[in-house]
Design a protein around this motif. Structure first.
Motif, PDB file in Angstrom:
ATOM      1  N   GLN A 101      51.187 -47.070  28.912  1.00 21.83           N
ATOM      2  CA  GLN A 101      50.033 -46.353  28.173  1.00 21.83           C
ATOM      3  C   GLN A 101      50.624 -45.589  27.137  1.00 21.83           C
ATOM      4  O   GLN A 101      50.135 -45.692  26.081  1.00 21.83           O
ATOM      5  CB  GLN A 101      49.450 -45.525  29.013  1.00 21.83           C
ATOM      6  CG  GLN A 101      48.492 -46.251  30.008  1.00 21.83           C
ATOM      7  CD  GLN A 101      47.591 -45.374  30.977  1.00 21.83           C
ATOM      8  OE1 GLN A 101      46.664 -44.646  30.695  1.00 21.83           O
ATOM      9  NE2 GLN A 101      47.810 -45.644  32.154  1.00 21.83           N
ATOM     10  N   SER A 108      45.619 -46.786  24.041  1.00 23.38           N
ATOM     11  CA  SER A 108      45.469 -46.435  25.322  1.00 23.38           C
ATOM     12  C   SER A 108      44.305 -45.269  25.452  1.00 23.38           C
ATOM     13  O   SER A 108      43.712 -45.194  26.119  1.00 23.38           O
ATOM     14  CB  SER A 108      46.727 -46.164  26.118  1.00 23.38           C
ATOM     15  OG  SER A 108      47.434 -47.024  26.150  1.00 23.38           O
ATOM     16  N   GLN A 112      40.837 -45.027  27.546  1.00 19.69           N
ATOM     17  CA  GLN A 112      40.609 -44.023  28.581  1.00 19.69           C
ATOM     18  C   GLN A 112      39.262 -43.439  28.382  1.00 19.69           C
ATOM     19  O   GLN A 112      38.491 -43.162  29.232  1.00 19.69           O
ATOM     20  CB  GLN A 112      41.676 -43.028  28.471  1.00 19.69           C
ATOM     21  CG  GLN A 112      43.031 -43.644  29.306  1.00 19.69           C
ATOM     22  CD  GLN A 112      42.770 -44.165  30.760  1.00 19.69           C
ATOM     23  OE1 GLN A 112      41.993 -43.509  31.443  1.00 19.69           O
ATOM     24  NE2 GLN A 112      43.521 -45.294  31.174  1.00 19.69           N
ATOM     25  N   GLN A 172      44.967 -38.921  32.963  1.00 18.77           N
ATOM     26  CA  GLN A 172      44.847 -39.896  31.999  1.00 18.77           C
ATOM     27  C   GLN A 172      43.359 -39.430  31.022  1.00 18.77           C
ATOM     28  O   GLN A 172      43.463 -39.525  29.821  1.00 18.77           O
ATOM     29  CB  GLN A 172      44.386 -40.921  32.540  1.00 18.77           C
ATOM     30  CG  GLN A 172      45.425 -41.880  33.137  1.00 18.77           C
ATOM     31  CD  GLN A 172      45.114 -43.010  33.803  1.00 18.77           C
ATOM     32  OE1 GLN A 172      44.331 -43.148  34.731  1.00 18.77           O
ATOM     33  NE2 GLN A 172      45.861 -44.373  33.951  1.00 18.77           N
TER      34      GLN A 172
END
Length: 198
Positions: A101, A108, A112, A172
């Protein structure tokens, strides 16, 4: 005994990989809901009909990526030193997905946000939790200290694994909207806050 892949199998996997690559690029640019199967098929150089020979729908593209990343983490966890405790072994195993990521951070981060915000993907995100739990919990159970409690190691392994997955998701989600941060550092912070085995 696993059977060897045929030339046709390799060709099929190559096509699936290319479709997946094109789809994820579109998802990152315009979101999951706004991306149509027709757009994915066109980007991959195929017809809509051909797309459905390889995938049941665009949801399967997301689920495939989730399963593949879960397998990477499981393989990494399996390869950790046998005497390493479960929690630090999980943190080290997560580096497989974290490094990928961070290498592709712009895409990425957008993905997310997509996984967090798009209602159509809530079921898929929940499926990720279940799949990762199924893959990782048995490996975690092997690293837990033996106890004589009737619940056994399965309950403890599920609790530890679920906690670690939650830490990864929180890291994340935070990283996705804070470009100045490092995903690895956020994961260290999240897992350090819980740290159930130290």
């Amino acid at each position: 005994m696993p059977t060897e892949m045929t030339l046709r199998d390799h060709a099929r996997e190559a096509v699936r990989d290319e479709v997946s690559k094109q789809a994820w690029a579109l998802f990152a640019r315009q979101g999951f809901e706004a991306t149509t199967v027709d757009q994915i098929a066109e980007a991959a150089g195929m017809s809509r009909r051909t797309f459905f020979r390889y995938f049941a729908g665009k949801d399967e593209l997301v689920l495939d990526r989730i399963v593949a990343s879960g397998r990477l983490v499981a393989d990494a966890l399996r390869d950790r030193p046998a005497d390493e405790a479960a929690w630090p072994a999980l943190r080290a195993a997560f580096d497989q997905t974290v490094s990928l990521q961070e290498q592709h951070e712009d895409m990425s981060r957008r993905l997310q946000v997509m996984l967090r915000d798009e209602p159509a993907l809530r079921t898929t995100v929940e499926a990720r939790r279940r799949l990762w739990l199924e893959l990782l919990a048995p490996l975690v159970a092997e690293r837990l200290p033996r106890q004589h409690a009737s619940s056994g190691s399965d309950l403890r392994a599920a609790a530890v694994t679920s906690s670690a997955i939650a830490c990864l998701e929180v890291a994340q989600t935070t990283w996705a909207t804070h470009p100045e941060t490092s995903l690895a550092a956020l994961l260290d912070e999240a897992m350090g806050a819980v740290n159930p085995l130290q």
